[in-house]
Design a protein around this motif. Structure first.
Motif, mmCIF file in Angstrom:
data_model
loop_
_atom_site.group_PDB
_atom_site.id
_atom_site.type_symbol
_atom_site.label_atom_id
_atom_site.label_comp_id
_atom_site.label_asym_id
_atom_site.label_seq_id
_atom_site.Cartn_x
_atom_site.Cartn_y
_atom_site.Cartn_z
ATOM 1 N N UNK A 22 21.826 -53.617 52.209
ATOM 2 C CA UNK A 22 22.490 -53.749 53.047
ATOM 3 C C UNK A 22 22.205 -52.208 54.478
ATOM 4 N N UNK A 23 22.491 -52.482 55.167
ATOM 5 C CA UNK A 23 21.824 -51.482 56.370
ATOM 6 C C UNK A 23 23.181 -50.831 56.238
ATOM 7 N N UNK A 24 23.436 -49.592 56.440
ATOM 8 C CA UNK A 24 24.875 -48.976 57.107
ATOM 9 C C UNK A 24 25.467 -49.910 58.353
ATOM 10 N N UNK A 25 25.812 -49.766 58.157
ATOM 11 C CA UNK A 25 26.986 -50.000 59.291
ATOM 12 C C UNK A 25 27.531 -48.982 60.145
ATOM 13 N N UNK A 26 28.195 -48.269 61.811
ATOM 14 C CA UNK A 26 29.249 -48.398 62.101
ATOM 15 C C UNK A 26 30.971 -47.879 61.417
ATOM 16 N N UNK A 27 31.703 -47.012 61.867
ATOM 17 C CA UNK A 27 32.650 -47.513 60.198
ATOM 18 C C UNK A 27 33.489 -46.497 61.879
ATOM 19 N N UNK A 28 35.127 -46.776 61.585
ATOM 20 C CA UNK A 28 35.607 -45.392 62.245
ATOM 21 C C UNK A 28 35.217 -43.954 61.991
ATOM 22 N N UNK A 29 35.018 -43.302 62.953
ATOM 23 C CA UNK A 29 34.424 -41.851 62.739
ATOM 24 C C UNK A 29 33.076 -42.188 62.117
ATOM 25 N N UNK A 30 32.851 -42.892 62.120
ATOM 26 C CA UNK A 30 31.041 -42.566 61.815
ATOM 27 C C UNK A 30 30.004 -43.850 62.735
ATOM 28 N N UNK A 31 29.074 -43.124 62.885
ATOM 29 C CA UNK A 31 28.332 -43.901 63.263
ATOM 30 C C UNK A 31 26.898 -43.704 62.974
ATOM 31 N N UNK A 32 26.658 -44.705 62.427
ATOM 32 C CA UNK A 32 24.860 -45.003 61.449
ATOM 33 C C UNK A 32 23.944 -45.909 62.213
ATOM 34 N N UNK A 33 23.101 -44.836 62.100
ATOM 35 C CA UNK A 33 21.643 -45.682 62.851
ATOM 36 C C UNK A 33 20.301 -45.477 62.126
ATOM 37 N N UNK A 34 19.466 -46.572 61.570
ATOM 38 C CA UNK A 34 18.118 -46.451 61.129
ATOM 39 C C UNK A 34 18.313 -46.260 62.272
ATOM 40 N N UNK A 35 16.567 -45.439 61.508
ATOM 41 C CA UNK A 35 15.740 -44.904 62.728
ATOM 42 C C UNK A 35 14.419 -45.819 61.953
ATOM 43 N N UNK A 36 14.042 -45.923 60.317
ATOM 44 C CA UNK A 36 13.018 -46.292 59.937
ATOM 45 C C UNK A 36 12.891 -46.729 58.600
ATOM 46 N N UNK A 37 11.882 -48.181 58.771
ATOM 47 C CA UNK A 37 12.479 -48.359 56.906
ATOM 48 C C UNK A 37 11.177 -48.432 57.275
ATOM 49 N N UNK A 38 10.545 -48.367 55.965
ATOM 50 C CA UNK A 38 9.256 -48.550 55.361
ATOM 51 C C UNK A 38 8.777 -49.016 53.958
ATOM 52 N N UNK A 39 8.543 -49.376 53.578
ATOM 53 C CA UNK A 39 7.331 -50.564 54.614
ATOM 54 C C UNK A 39 7.921 -51.688 55.130
ATOM 55 N N UNK A 40 7.718 -52.136 56.464
ATOM 56 C CA UNK A 40 8.088 -53.019 56.937
ATOM 57 C C UNK A 40 9.202 -53.726 56.283
ATOM 58 N N UNK A 41 10.579 -54.363 56.794
ATOM 59 C CA UNK A 41 11.396 -55.208 55.590
ATOM 60 C C UNK A 41 10.162 -56.782 56.257
ATOM 61 N N UNK A 42 10.528 -57.608 55.322
ATOM 62 C CA UNK A 42 9.584 -59.012 55.498
ATOM 63 C C UNK A 42 10.469 -59.749 56.465
ATOM 64 N N UNK A 43 11.471 -59.972 56.117
ATOM 65 C CA UNK A 43 12.873 -60.243 57.575
ATOM 66 C C UNK A 43 13.993 -59.133 57.561
ATOM 67 N N UNK A 44 14.663 -59.273 58.265
ATOM 68 C CA UNK A 44 16.298 -58.556 58.944
ATOM 69 C C UNK A 44 17.434 -60.204 58.889
ATOM 70 N N UNK A 45 17.896 -60.542 57.723
ATOM 71 C CA UNK A 45 18.882 -61.228 58.154
ATOM 72 C C UNK A 45 20.519 -60.478 58.565
ATOM 73 N N UNK A 46 21.314 -61.022 60.092
ATOM 74 C CA UNK A 46 22.054 -60.533 60.393
ATOM 75 C C UNK A 46 23.544 -61.697 59.917
ATOM 76 N N UNK A 47 24.593 -61.351 59.079
ATOM 77 C CA UNK A 47 25.976 -61.788 58.245
ATOM 78 C C UNK A 47 26.794 -62.658 59.809
#
Length: 65
Positions: free
Chosen positions: A33-58
């Motif tokens: 699971x990619x990190x997500x924003x929460x109250x008081x926390x802003x999460x930003x994914x800047x790089x994923x290596x190797x590239x994922x085959x897919x990113x699924x959004x619930x």
């Protein structure tokens, strides 16, 4: 308001004790699971290596896997 600072982090996954049938091509599927924003926390994914085959959004809660 508190001072804000960037904290960089990495996820490391070690896969151990893999048993592969003779003649088979080893494959590992890792769902994270990619990190997500929460109250008081802003999460930003800047790089994923190797590239994922897919990113699924619930669609229910927006989690990205």
């Amino acid at each position: 308001m508190k001072n804000r600072e960037w904290v960089e982090g990495r996820y490391w996954h070690v896969v151990d004790n893999i048993i592969v049938d003779a003649g088979a091509k080893p494959e590992i599927l890792l769902w994270v699971a990619c990190p997500i924003d929460h109250r008081g926390q802003k999460a930003e994914v800047t790089d994923i290596r190797p590239d994922p085959a897919d990113i699924v959004v619930d669609p229910e809660d927006g989690n990205r896997i």
